[in-house]
Motif scaffolding. Structure first.
Motif, PDB file in Angstrom:
ATOM      1  N   LEU A  62       0.717  -1.277  -0.066  1.00 32.26           N
ATOM      2  CA  LEU A  62       0.217  -0.007  -0.092  1.00 32.26           C
ATOM      3  C   LEU A  62       0.822   1.320  -0.084  1.00 32.26           C
ATOM      4  N   THR A  63       0.755   2.224  -0.990  1.00 35.35           N
ATOM      5  CA  THR A  63       1.654   3.102  -1.156  1.00 35.35           C
ATOM      6  C   THR A  63       0.854   4.504  -0.962  1.00 35.35           C
ATOM      7  N   GLY A  64      -0.414   4.480  -0.795  1.00 32.15           N
ATOM      8  CA  GLY A  64      -1.290   5.745  -0.880  1.00 32.15           C
ATOM      9  C   GLY A  64      -2.740   5.274  -0.751  1.00 32.15           C
ATOM     10  N   PHE A  65      -3.303   6.441  -0.386  1.00 34.01           N
ATOM     11  CA  PHE A  65      -4.786   6.328  -0.623  1.00 34.01           C
ATOM     12  C   PHE A  65      -5.646   7.602  -0.619  1.00 34.01           C
ATOM     13  N   VAL A  78      -3.130  11.021   0.604  1.00 35.26           N
ATOM     14  CA  VAL A  78      -1.743  10.414   1.136  1.00 35.26           C
ATOM     15  C   VAL A  78      -1.164   9.477   0.366  1.00 35.26           C
ATOM     16  N   VAL A  79       0.384   9.697   0.033  1.00 39.72           N
ATOM     17  CA  VAL A  79       1.136   8.952  -0.856  1.00 39.72           C
ATOM     18  C   VAL A  79       2.486   8.870   0.117  1.00 39.72           C
ATOM     19  N   ASP A  80       3.044   7.662  -0.213  1.00 37.11           N
ATOM     20  CA  ASP A  80       4.172   7.509   0.642  1.00 37.11           C
ATOM     21  C   ASP A  80       5.424   8.272   0.050  1.00 37.11           C
ATOM     22  N   ARG A  83       7.292   7.808  -2.810  1.00 33.86           N
ATOM     23  CA  ARG A  83       6.695   7.960  -4.147  1.00 33.86           C
ATOM     24  C   ARG A  83       6.225   9.269  -4.446  1.00 33.86           C
ATOM     25  N   TRP A  84       6.609  10.196  -3.463  1.00 39.16           N
ATOM     26  CA  TRP A  84       6.155  11.720  -4.126  1.00 39.16           C
ATOM     27  C   TRP A  84       6.756  11.932  -5.534  1.00 39.16           C
TER      28      TRP A  84
END
Length: 146
Positions: A62-65, A78-80, A83-84
């Motif tokens: 899971l890297t974002g939601f 929200v993004v790790d 991974r921005w």
């Protein structure tokens, strides 16, 4: 490859951890670890039952939601931090727009220039000033209309 899918209850721990890491990176001067119990409660009572939540996964992680409620309010994107700059945030915002085609509103911290630029690039317009009811921080209201 980024996969988008609906949130599942078993995603809770990873989602809360991701929220913590992301906000801590964005605002290192704030102790987000001290807010975890509050956030877990808010996640369980305010967001999961009332919003559609879509998660981004890469290689099974899971890297974002994104959360979008029935009124078109985007509460969380929200993004790790690792991974921005990737396509994850754009894909999640596009999904929020798809789920709320009549429009999307959000509040963004006025001192979060990176986020404001991201939303502007993705078609959001400034719609006034406000104050975050929880933190008391000045925020900018932004709106996307199809």
């Amino acid at each position: 490859m980024i996969l988008l899918r609906p949130y599942r209850p078993e995603d809770e721990a990873a989602s809360i951890d991701l929220w913590h890491r992301t906000w801590q990176q964005a605002y290192p001067q704030i102790d987000f670890a001290a807010r975890l119990d509050w956030w877990r409660e808010r996640w369980r009572k305010d967001l999961v039952p009332k919003a559609q939540i879509v998660v981004a996964e890469q290689d099974g992680v899971l890297t974002g939601f994104v959360t979008i409620d029935g009124e078109g309010y985007l509460d969380q994107l929200v993004v790790d931090p690792a991974r921005w700059g990737s396509d994850a945030a754009r894909l999640l915002v596009d999904e929020a727009k798809r789920l709320s085609p009549s429009g999307v509103t959000l509040l963004v911290n006025k001192d979060n220039a990176r986020a404001i630029r991201f939303y502007e690039r993705n078609g959001f317009a400034h719609a006034g000033d406000d104050v975050n009811p929880t933190s008391g921080r000045p925020v900018l209201k932004m709106v996307w209309q199809a």
